[in-house]
Design a protein around this motif. Structure first.
Motif, PDB file in Angstrom:
ATOM      1  N   ARG A 335      44.491  31.325  29.994  1.00 57.79           N
ATOM      2  CA  ARG A 335      43.651  31.418  31.189  1.00 57.79           C
ATOM      3  C   ARG A 335      42.851  30.139  31.365  1.00 57.79           C
ATOM      4  O   ARG A 335      42.218  29.660  30.429  1.00 57.79           O
ATOM      5  CB  ARG A 335      42.716  32.613  31.104  1.00 57.79           C
ATOM      6  N   MET A 351      48.239  26.157  46.569  1.00 60.39           N
ATOM      7  CA  MET A 351      48.803  27.349  45.932  1.00 60.39           C
ATOM      8  C   MET A 351      50.020  27.845  46.704  1.00 60.39           C
ATOM      9  O   MET A 351      51.047  28.187  46.129  1.00 60.39           O
ATOM     10  CB  MET A 351      47.741  28.453  45.852  1.00 60.39           C
ATOM     11  N   GLU A 428      49.451  33.986  37.552  1.00 65.16           N
ATOM     12  CA  GLU A 428      48.544  34.397  38.624  1.00 65.16           C
ATOM     13  C   GLU A 428      47.570  33.273  38.963  1.00 65.16           C
ATOM     14  O   GLU A 428      47.018  32.613  38.078  1.00 65.16           O
ATOM     15  CB  GLU A 428      47.763  35.642  38.207  1.00 65.16           C
ATOM     16  N   PHE A 429      47.371  33.072  40.276  1.00 61.43           N
ATOM     17  CA  PHE A 429      46.394  32.114  40.772  1.00 61.43           C
ATOM     18  C   PHE A 429      45.409  32.874  41.660  1.00 61.43           C
ATOM     19  O   PHE A 429      45.813  33.600  42.566  1.00 61.43           O
ATOM     20  CB  PHE A 429      47.061  31.013  41.595  1.00 61.43           C
ATOM     21  N   LEU A 440      38.897  28.122  40.652  1.00 55.42           N
ATOM     22  CA  LEU A 440      40.309  28.480  40.547  1.00 55.42           C
ATOM     23  C   LEU A 440      40.525  29.122  39.192  1.00 55.42           C
ATOM     24  O   LEU A 440      40.237  28.516  38.146  1.00 55.42           O
ATOM     25  CB  LEU A 440      41.199  27.244  40.678  1.00 55.42           C
ATOM     26  N   GLN A 442      43.440  30.539  36.855  1.00 53.71           N
ATOM     27  CA  GLN A 442      44.892  30.514  36.654  1.00 53.71           C
ATOM     28  C   GLN A 442      45.208  31.197  35.337  1.00 53.71           C
ATOM     29  O   GLN A 442      44.713  30.798  34.285  1.00 53.71           O
ATOM     30  CB  GLN A 442      45.361  29.057  36.633  1.00 53.71           C
ATOM     31  N   ALA A 472      46.426  23.269  36.739  1.00 54.18           N
ATOM     32  CA  ALA A 472      45.181  23.754  37.338  1.00 54.18           C
ATOM     33  C   ALA A 472      44.361  22.605  37.934  1.00 54.18           C
ATOM     34  O   ALA A 472      43.837  22.701  39.051  1.00 54.18           O
ATOM     35  CB  ALA A 472      44.361  24.504  36.300  1.00 54.18           C
TER      36      ALA A 472
END
Length: 488
Positions: A335, A351, A428-429, A440, A442, A472
């Motif tokens: 993460r 994105m 996942e964003f 953000l 991520q 990221a």
């Protein structure tokens, strides 16, 4: 006129919908998952309504729809199982009939293939689906086509990959078999033109374009349109199994679809003559012109649908709904949370532009290596790319990922891995607020299977440390001037 459209999120269905609306019809779109149905543009038309139903399951007698006049059966019922490429599932057709018999439908329109994977016979001798549809007691108008030429069609993309990647080709003799490719525009004209035409009830039409060409000739003419010179040599053998894996490796297709293409070329496939184009006043489009029209769509970034976005492009049976909820137990995570110091809209645009030609914002050469490894092991690889440059919808493909959620309002993009893995993976964003500041977030999640899965995660860990961190950072800092994000 009220029309029921199955396969509304498929390659043909997405293109047929605007044609039917332009003709003034009301269209009820049957979808397995309403989240896969786009929620903007023409899909918000006053004459469009949604009916969520899974034709792989038995129809509940209470699942009734409003009265309809015509129903389209555009459901792909071929199995996605890698070890059983010829298996055909008739249950969707039977469930479709059970539903339609409860309505006021006066006509069923069906589009199938000229060749059968279970037989070497050309099939206006009626395949099992047609027989099931006819047993409904409702008049059926059937169409059979083989090679459909249009932006995003499987055959078009296979030919495009071969021509653009290989200046010299050595191919088995099946490359000399002849067929009659047809432009997607003509297919849509046929499908929409027979609506409520009693003279077409109970008839089967084999449709093709004006040119009878071998696959080799199609490759050469495609190259001419693209301004390329290609050299193709033919071997005196078929080697269909080897050819399937070779086509899979070189192109964006799967082994299963490559095998279907090659199996269909074991003999010439020429449609039987009919006068339907005269009856409907349809001007048939030549192969070269169809290719030019397809590239016009591509250059305008206006590809309405692509075979790649169908679940049949996955390497195994897959249901999006099974993977939308990211698991928490027994998983590894990477993460990253970084403050957005640029524009939120710019990050959202980045994105929504990820994958395909844009790449993954960091270490693209490593992503490419992973794609080649996946292809060599029978997976989907990176060559599926993406359908459009800046728009994403639930169910779309992004290289070897599948979009599970593309939620602009909540600023969230969720991807599920369709590459070969000893486990399952999600990426996942999200854009979140923390202490009044935008970040953000991520998250890469991996659920391993057995010891192999755990070893895989730890072997990849050193690469994740800089790939995910770099991705990221660049998602925040990259200046995307190709599009303005519409957050509505």
């Amino acid at each position: 006129m009220k029309i029921l459209l199955t396969g509304a999120t498929g390659y043909i269905g997405k293109r047929l919908l605007p044609v039917l609306l332009e003709q003034g019809h009301e269209v009820i779109c049957c979808v397995r998952d309403k989240n896969r149905f786009p929620n903007g543009g023409i899909y918000r038309h006053i004459n469009v309504s949604l009916f969520e139903i899974d034709f792989l399951k038995e129809i509940n007698p209470t699942e009734l729809i409003q009265p309809i006049d015509v129903a389209y059966y555009l459901i792909d019922s071929m199995s996605n199982k890698r070890d059983d490429p010829g298996y055909h599932n008739d249950s969707p057709a039977m469930n479709f009939v059970n539903l339609i018999q409860q309505t006021t439908a006066k006509q069923i329109i069906y589009l199938g293939s000229l060749t059968s994977h279970l037989s070497t016979d050309l099939s206006c001798s009626k395949n099992s689906i047609e027989k099931i549809l006819e047993n409904s007691g409702i008049p059926v108008t059937s169409f059979k086509a083989e090679i459909i030429v249009g932006s995003g069609s499987a055959n078009f993309e296979i030919i495009r990959d071969l021509v653009e990647l290989l200046p010299v080709m050595v191919a088995p003799r099946w490359i000399n078999t002849k067929s009659q490719p047809i432009a997607i525009r003509n297919v849509l004209e046929y499908l929409s033109g027979v609506v409520s035409r009693p003279e077409t009830y109970g008839k089967c039409y084999e449709i093709g374009g004006p040119d009878i060409l071998s696959f080799k000739e199609m490759l050469h003419q495609f190259a001419e349109v693209r301004g390329m010179k290609r050299y193709i040599f033919t071997l005196p053998l078929n080697a269909s199994r080897f050819s399937s894996y070779w086509v899979n490796l070189i192109t964006s297709t799967s082994v299963r679809l490559a095998k279907q293409l090659i199996d269909s070329m074991k003999k010439d496939v020429i449609p039987r003559a009919n006068d339907l184009n005269q009856l409907l006043n349809i001007q048939l489009i030549s192969y070269k012109e169809a290719v030019k029209l397809a590239f016009l769509r591509i250059e305008q970034n206006n590809v309405v649908s692509s075979w790649k976005d169908s679940l049949i492009s996955s390497y195994e049976d897959n249901s999006l709904l099974e993977h939308v909820k990211i698991p928490t137990k027994g998983c590894y995570r990477d993460r990253r949370k970084m403050e957005i110091t640029t524009s939120i809209d710019q990050v959202l645009c980045n994105m929504w532009s990820i994958g395909g030609d844009r790449g993954w914002y960091y270490g693209n050469w490593l992503w490419n290596i992973r794609g080649y490894v996946d292809k060599l092991s029978g997976g989907v690889g990176l060559r599926r790319g993406r359908t459009n440059t800046n728009s994403i919808h639930t169910g779309d493909t992004l290289d070897f990922w599948r979009v599970l959620a593309a939620d602009k309002q909540n600023k969230r993009l969720l991807l599920y891995a369709e590459m070969k893995l000893p486990g399952e993976a999600w990426l996942e964003f999200k854009i979140i607020q923390k202490a009044g500041k935008p970040f953000l977030q991520q998250t890469a999640t991996f659920r391993p299977v057995g010891v192999a899965g755990r070893l895989y995660w730890y072997a990849e860990l050193p690469f994740h440390l800089f790939i995910f961190n770099g991705m990221a950072k660049n998602l925040i800092s990259y200046k995307n001037n190709s599009a303005i994000f519409d957050g509505k």
